[in-house]
Design an enzyme around this catalytic site. Structure first.
Site, mmCIF file in Angstrom:
data_model
loop_
_atom_site.group_PDB
_atom_site.id
_atom_site.type_symbol
_atom_site.label_atom_id
_atom_site.label_comp_id
_atom_site.label_asym_id
_atom_site.label_seq_id
_atom_site.Cartn_x
_atom_site.Cartn_y
_atom_site.Cartn_z
ATOM 1 C CG ASP A 269 -1.966 -7.125 -15.241
ATOM 2 O OD1 ASP A 269 -3.062 -6.697 -15.664
ATOM 3 O OD2 ASP A 269 -1.784 -7.412 -14.047
HETATM 4 C C1 BGC Z 1 -5.092 -6.588 -13.026
HETATM 5 C C2 BGC Z 1 -5.511 -7.737 -13.929
HETATM 6 C C3 BGC Z 1 -6.762 -7.377 -14.694
HETATM 7 C C4 BGC Z 1 -6.585 -6.040 -15.399
HETATM 8 C C5 BGC Z 1 -7.809 -5.600 -16.169
HETATM 9 C C6 BGC Z 1 -5.065 -5.257 -13.765
HETATM 10 O O1 BGC Z 1 -4.890 -4.201 -12.862
HETATM 11 O O2 BGC Z 1 -3.839 -6.872 -12.447
HETATM 12 O O3 BGC Z 1 -5.738 -8.881 -13.147
HETATM 13 O O4 BGC Z 1 -7.075 -8.393 -15.602
HETATM 14 O O5 BGC Z 1 -6.278 -5.048 -14.448
HETATM 15 O O6 BGC Z 1 -8.941 -5.516 -15.425
#
Ligand code: BGC
Length: 726
Positions: A285
């Site tokens: 993530d």
């Molecule tokens: C989220 C993800 C996301 C990423 C990029 C993170 O804060 O948990 O779901 O893909 O940001 O946007």
């Protein structure tokens, strides 16, 4: 899977590549790469490093792509389809002509309910899509998203979100397919197949059991047993890998029983690779590898965090690579074996070959501008939104007559753009007020006022709201949440409508004018304070770019609502967590205040303008042996005056089992369409595997004995019978 048998999948290539050709090719490419070039494949270039606001810098891109790059974060997001595609092509040209490894890059973006790059079609939010209970529709939605995404030169979608929403206080419930493992699996598989049929890599996320921290807190620590992980939180991931063959997967921010998901070898290797045979690549993530050092504190440096994650089975660090950028040095110092790097690079290369990037890394800007948010896709977004809305209450006021004399549209969400988290920009969005305006006859008088803000204590707008409501034949109150009051890192500890919206509803209802409430939001809201004061409630969720027209079509009866809730709505926040498939309890499961009937609306609930009657549940044979299967049938009749869709739901309970089983579990569902007076027989087939559960060693078993089966319109109302497994 159900409903998807007719869908043809473009999986042939995968089969070819899985064998010799792909492996040979990977070996050949890998053999020519330096350690720096290999590590570059595991890292990601942050979009700001090559793009300043809306200016793409060729020079910076060349500097960053020196050794090639595995991945680039959403660099095309601010550009319209044509311009974005041209930039994608420029990036690929640098990668394949000027970088030392000459390997094309993967550009990723978010595609939860439409690609986030500017000017893409915006469909209803995920929780709404799940309310359709229509995997075939979901497949078509994802296929359109995939087509728009790939055409503009984006190759990986950081979607779908398939975490199980067991606590509706969590801010990201809107991104999920709800609380049920089976429904979530069906929707996840359809979404991934649709996306990947257009050669866009899907990334089911966040592995594992994210969104389920104590009290619903975002990415909070979780303390789940292996049993609950395997029964509730894993099935949708397993189906995404084993059935839909997702090419990627995102590790979560959270920790489970003290081990961060992003460095959890049991999750990322033992379960994912060894049990489920995952062949794609795992991405972090955003910043979750750094989080091992910065927040979980299981590493004493960014470099050590990178090593821990990589060795556990996480292959790519996104959106920037503060940890993985140390990997080449660690290999040279003998602290990481090069074979682990090779293993991860192989996975990335396999994905790039499947994408066809080595043959042709370029996209067609003209096609992108023709396809993205084209009329055909917009029309489909309208149909989809209509299928996703859930009618929660109706005392007969809906549908409204098209000849109604006057309507007062009131509320902070009536004329605001509310698309939900991870939405794109640059497309025309039809608000509810505009939708109603588009549908009324010339004679109907239309009044409008906001009344209050979503989350403000100011009631100065109430007097205008009350005065227009008093003059109108009906008041349509459009209330709910917004990105300010729910979403990522915005969990709620009170599910009442925020600000003074509940007071607004009461003030308007006190005029005596009938009130229709339209909710625009992404999770459950509590409504005990105002439920009895209103005549109808329509849960519209975040309904996408055509949402306003869809609401109007339902309100005026051009469409009959058929959505069903994928989450339980509680009466009071204090009841949470509350989900339908809990284990039995020696005492009553209810709290004193709600004894007897605890949810406001149960899982699977949703009304129609017509009435569906269920009769004659039958099982055949009544006893079946382990090799056979059993058919459960029921007659459903449309006994009302409108034609419409109904989602027929089948739940099973194991009556006696050596390990405690849930009070009921959704096992099948089917969407049917009936004209007034029409009836049909709906038949489901269950197999032994549908009755299985894990023994103490987590081996699936089934035990002979009686099972109760219920078929009905939601998780609490249905016809019941039993059958026996011999
Ligand atoms: C989220 C993800 C996301 C990423 C990029 C993170 O804060 O948990 O779901 O893909 O940001 O946007």
């Amino acid at each position: 899977m159900l409903n998807l048998v007719r869908v043809k999948l473009n999986e042939k290539n995968r089969e070819i590549y899985r064998g010799g050709i792909m492996d040979e090719r990977i070996k050949e490419i890998l053999g020519k790469m330096s350690i720096e070039e290999k590590v570059a494949q595991l890292t990601c270039i942050e979009r700001n490093e090559i793009c300043e606001k809306e200016h793409f810098s060729q020079e910076k891109a060349e500097a960053h792509l020196k050794n090639g790059a595995g991945h680039i974060s959403p660099v095309l997001r601010p550009f319209d389809p044509e311009q974005g595609t041209k930039i994608s092509n420029e990036i690929q040209k640098i990668a394949v002509e000027k970088s030392s490894s000459k390997i094309p890059v993967i550009i990723h973006d978010e595609c939860l309910h439409g690609c986030m790059a500017k000017g893409s079609t915006s469909f209803p939010q995920s929780i709404a899509l799940a309310s359709s209970w229509d995997p075939e529709m979901m497949y078509r939605v994802a296929k359109i998203i995939g087509k728009e995404t790939r055409t503009r030169g984006i190759h990986q979608a950081l979607s779908p979100t398939i975490n199980i929403a067991r606590d509706v206080r969590h801010g990201r419930v809107e991104e999920t397919y709800g609380e049920d493992p089976y429904l979530t699996s069906q929707m996840a598989v359809a979404f991934i197949k649709g996306l990947q049929s257009e050669k866009v890599i899907a990334t089911p996320k966040h592995f594992a059991a994210d969104f389920a921290g104590d009290g619903g807190r975002d990415s909070g620590p979780t303390f789940f047993s292996e049993r609950i992980l395997r029964e509730v939180f894993f099935p949708a991931f397993k189906a995404s890998i084993m059935e839909a063959k997702a090419w990627s997967l995102m590790a979560a921010y959270n920790s489970i029983n003290g081990i961060p998901s992003s460095s959890n070898k049991w999750l990322l290797t033992d379960v994912l690779r060894n049990e489920w045979r995952f062949e794609g690549f795992v991405v972090s993530d955003y910043g979750s590898v750094g989080g091992l050092y910065r927040s979980h504190r299981v590493a004493n440096s960014l470099a050590e965090a990178g090593k821990l994650a990589l060795e556990a089975g996480l292959d790519i660090e996104i959106p920037a690579s503060f940890c993985f950028s140390h990997l080449a040095r660690l290999v040279k110092e003998g602290k990481i074996s090069e074979s682990i790097i090779d293993r991860a690079v192989e996975r990335v290369l396999r994905g790039k070959i499947w994408l066809g990037l080595f043959e042709n890394p370029y996209s067609d800007p003209e096609e992108a501008s023709l396809i993205c948010d084209c009329d055909k896709h917009r029309q489909f977004a309208l149909k989809v939104a209509e299928k996703c809305m859930v009618l929660l209450k109706n005392n007969g006021i809906l549908p409204l007559s098209k000849d109604i004399g006057s309507i007062a549209v009131i509320g902070p969400n009536a004329d605001a753009i509310r698309l939900g988290g991870y939405s794109g920009s640059g497309m025309k969005v039809v608000t509810v007020f505009e939708g109603i305006k588009n549908h009324i006859s010339k004679r109907t008088k239309l009044y409008f006022t906001e009344g209050c803000k979503v989350n403000d204590r100011d009631k100065s707008g109430f007097s205008k709201a009350v005065s227009i409501a008093a003059r109108a034949d009906v008041a349509i109150l459009v209330v709910g949440n917004s990105a300010e009051t729910e979403g990522e890192n915005r969990d709620r500890c009170n599910l009442n409508l925020p600000g003074v919206q509940e007071d607004l509803i009461k003030a308007v209802a006190d005029t005596g004018t009938p009130v229709v409430v339209v909710l625009i939001n992404g999770s459950a809201v509590t409504m005990a304070n105002w439920f009895d004061s209103v005549d109808a409630i329509l849960e519209a969720w975040y309904p996408g770019e055509e949402g306003g027209n869809a609401v109007a079509n339902i309100v005026f009866g051009n469409r009959n609502p058929a959505g069903k809730l994928p989450i339980t709505f509680p009466k009071y926040t204090g009841q949470l967590p509350l989900y339908y498939n809990h284990l039995p309890c020696l005492r009553t499961y209810d709290y004193v205040e709600v004894r007897g009937f605890q949810p406001m609306f149960p899982f699977g609930y949703g009304l129609s303008y017509t009435q569906f009657e269920y009769k004659n549940i039958k099982v055949s044979p009544e006893k079946f042996s382990k090799k056979g299967n059993i058919r459960v049938s029921v007659e459903v009749e449309n006994a009302g005056n409108y034609e419409g869709d109904e989602v027929v739901q089948l739940y099973v309970r194991d009556i006696v089992s050596s390990i405690i089983r849930p009070v009921k579990e959704l096992k099948r569902f089917s969407k049917i369409h009936l004209k007034p007076g029409e009836k049909t027989m709906v038949e489901f087939t269950l197999e032994e595997s549908d009755l299985s559960f894990f023994d103490e060693n987590f081996k699936p078993i089934t035990e002979p004995g009686l099972f109760e089966v219920m078929v009905g319109k939601n998780s609490t109302e249905g016809l019941k019978t039993t059958f026996e497994l011999k």
